[in-house]
Design an enzyme around this catalytic site. Structure first.
Site, mmCIF file in Angstrom:
data_model
loop_
_atom_site.group_PDB
_atom_site.id
_atom_site.type_symbol
_atom_site.label_atom_id
_atom_site.label_comp_id
_atom_site.label_asym_id
_atom_site.label_seq_id
_atom_site.Cartn_x
_atom_site.Cartn_y
_atom_site.Cartn_z
ATOM 1 N N HIS A 59 -12.622 57.136 -19.138
ATOM 2 C CA HIS A 59 -13.438 56.462 -18.121
ATOM 3 C C HIS A 59 -13.050 54.986 -18.068
ATOM 4 C CE1 HIS A 59 -16.903 54.776 -16.057
ATOM 5 N NE2 HIS A 59 -17.098 55.999 -15.573
ATOM 6 N N GLU A 84 -14.707 52.401 -17.948
ATOM 7 C CA GLU A 84 -15.467 51.534 -18.864
ATOM 8 C C GLU A 84 -14.895 51.618 -20.276
ATOM 9 O OE1 GLU A 84 -19.331 53.071 -17.822
ATOM 10 O OE2 GLU A 84 -19.151 52.108 -15.863
ATOM 11 N N GLU A 135 -11.248 57.444 -9.728
ATOM 12 C CA GLU A 135 -12.353 56.497 -9.608
ATOM 13 C C GLU A 135 -11.812 55.093 -9.381
ATOM 14 O OE1 GLU A 135 -16.043 58.180 -11.705
ATOM 15 O OE2 GLU A 135 -14.869 57.187 -13.221
ATOM 16 N N SER A 140 -19.787 55.300 -6.868
ATOM 17 C CA SER A 140 -20.954 55.121 -6.002
ATOM 18 C C SER A 140 -21.204 56.305 -5.067
ATOM 19 C CB SER A 140 -20.834 53.811 -5.209
ATOM 20 O OG SER A 140 -20.790 52.709 -6.093
ATOM 21 N N ASN A 164 -22.349 61.622 -14.986
ATOM 22 C CA ASN A 164 -22.033 60.802 -16.154
ATOM 23 C C ASN A 164 -23.199 59.853 -16.402
ATOM 24 O OD1 ASN A 164 -20.981 59.121 -18.088
ATOM 25 N ND2 ASN A 164 -19.625 58.015 -16.685
ATOM 26 N N TRP A 165 -23.963 60.145 -17.459
ATOM 27 C CA TRP A 165 -25.174 59.359 -17.710
ATOM 28 C C TRP A 165 -24.864 58.011 -18.363
ATOM 29 C CZ3 TRP A 165 -29.092 63.423 -20.126
ATOM 30 C CH2 TRP A 165 -29.332 64.417 -19.180
ATOM 31 N N LYS A 166 -23.648 57.807 -18.792
ATOM 32 C CA LYS A 166 -23.282 56.568 -19.494
ATOM 33 C C LYS A 166 -24.264 56.354 -20.666
ATOM 34 C CE LYS A 166 -21.494 54.922 -15.165
ATOM 35 N NZ LYS A 166 -20.827 53.844 -14.470
ATOM 36 N N GLY A 175 -20.288 51.813 -9.834
ATOM 37 C CA GLY A 175 -21.536 51.084 -10.058
ATOM 38 C C GLY A 175 -21.730 49.899 -9.135
ATOM 39 N N GLY A 211 -22.147 58.578 -11.375
ATOM 40 C CA GLY A 211 -22.780 57.771 -12.416
ATOM 41 C C GLY A 211 -24.248 57.555 -12.085
ATOM 42 N N GLY A 212 -24.543 56.395 -11.508
ATOM 43 C CA GLY A 212 -25.931 55.979 -11.264
ATOM 44 C C GLY A 212 -26.806 57.043 -10.626
HETATM 45 C C1 PEP Z 1 -18.933 56.731 -13.071
HETATM 46 O O1 PEP Z 1 -19.566 56.302 -14.006
HETATM 47 O O2 PEP Z 1 -17.994 57.504 -13.283
HETATM 48 C C2 PEP Z 1 -19.311 56.336 -11.705
HETATM 49 C C3 PEP Z 1 -18.581 56.758 -10.712
HETATM 50 O O3 PEP Z 1 -20.433 55.553 -11.560
HETATM 51 P P1 PEP Z 1 -21.239 55.266 -10.189
HETATM 52 O O4 PEP Z 1 -21.451 56.591 -9.511
HETATM 53 O O5 PEP Z 1 -22.514 54.627 -10.646
HETATM 54 O O6 PEP Z 1 -20.391 54.353 -9.372
#
Ligand code: PEP
Length: 224
Positions: free
Chosen positions: A91, A93, A148, A184, A6-8, A154, A205-206
């Site tokens: 998500h 966010e 999640e 993460s 997930n590039w956000k 993040g 994500g990251g």
């Molecule tokens: C996400 O955006 O779904 C996520 C899990 O982010 P991260 O891996 O950065 O915690």
């Protein structure tokens, strides 16, 4: 095993093209389904570069209407026209910052599935919240749930493999679909998380923004 990046709100079209070219040229494991989720403006580039590969392109959100006066929204049929294979919905966010509710997430998921997209529906803590968020979703062969925990997104904090396993068992007891862990996930913790019996993949994500890290997570999913 599914690993989705997930590039956000990162990587415009140029960067997306370069990343997808790099991804395309890697020897990714054949037993892991790999998916990238670029921002809307970069979906076209990702679809073009990854055409003919096994790597799927998902959007990060999708509206429930086919079209209409919904400024800033994009419909499932538009995504399909572009060659997009699926979409994330719900998500945390989107729920925390942009007003998505259980009801709107359910509508987005149902419309996307009905249109023929695959869906990754995100749910989070606590067990009561998990059960409430799942209660509005219906089983579908093309539906995957991403568990999640909000405190892990993040933040660098990751659920222990045991905690992930337990939460995934709860999810599966309510809705019998594949369940991804998100929060993460990094090259250093992916293998033990993905080794859990109830963990069917990862939503990353990251660490999905960097080719080497994303590749390492995909490799960690192999044979898990
Ligand atoms: C996400 O955006 O779904 C996520 C899990 O982010 P991260 O891996 O950065 O915690």
């Amino acid at each position: 095993m599914l690993v989705a990046g997930n590039w956000k709100m990162f990587k415009g079209p140029e960067e997306a093209r370069a990343f997808c070219r790099g991804l395309r040229d890697l020897a990714l494991p054949g037993d892991v389904d790999v998916v990238v989720c670029p921002p809307y403006v970069s979906l076209g580039q990702a679809v073009q570069v990854l055409a003919g590969t096994e790597i799927g392109v998902f959007a990060q959100n999708c509206h429930w209407a086919v079209d209409g006066a919904f400024t800033g929204e994009v419909s499932a049929s538009m995504l399909l026209e572009l060659g997009v294979y699926g979409t994330i919905v719900g998500h945390s966010e989107r729920r925390q910052l942009f007003g998505d509710t259980d009801e709107t997430v359910a509508r987005r998921a149902a419309a996307a599935l009905a249109a023929g997209l695959h869906v990754i529906a995100c749910v989070g803590e606590t067990e009561a919240v998990l059960r409430r968020q799942l209660s509005v979703l219906d089983h579908d062969d093309n539906l995957v749930v991403a568990y999640e925990p909000v405190w892990a997104i993040g933040t660098g904090k990751t659920a222990t493999p045991e905690l992930a396993q337990e939460a995934h068992e709860v999810v599966k007891s309510v809705l019998d679909v594949p369940v991804l862990y998100g929060g993460s996930v990094k090259p250093g913790n992916a293998r033990e998380l993905l080794a859990q019996a109830a963990v069917d993949g990862a939503l990353v994500g990251g660490a999905s923004l960097e080719l080497e890290a994303f590749e390492a997570i995909c490799q960690a999913g192999s044979l898990s």
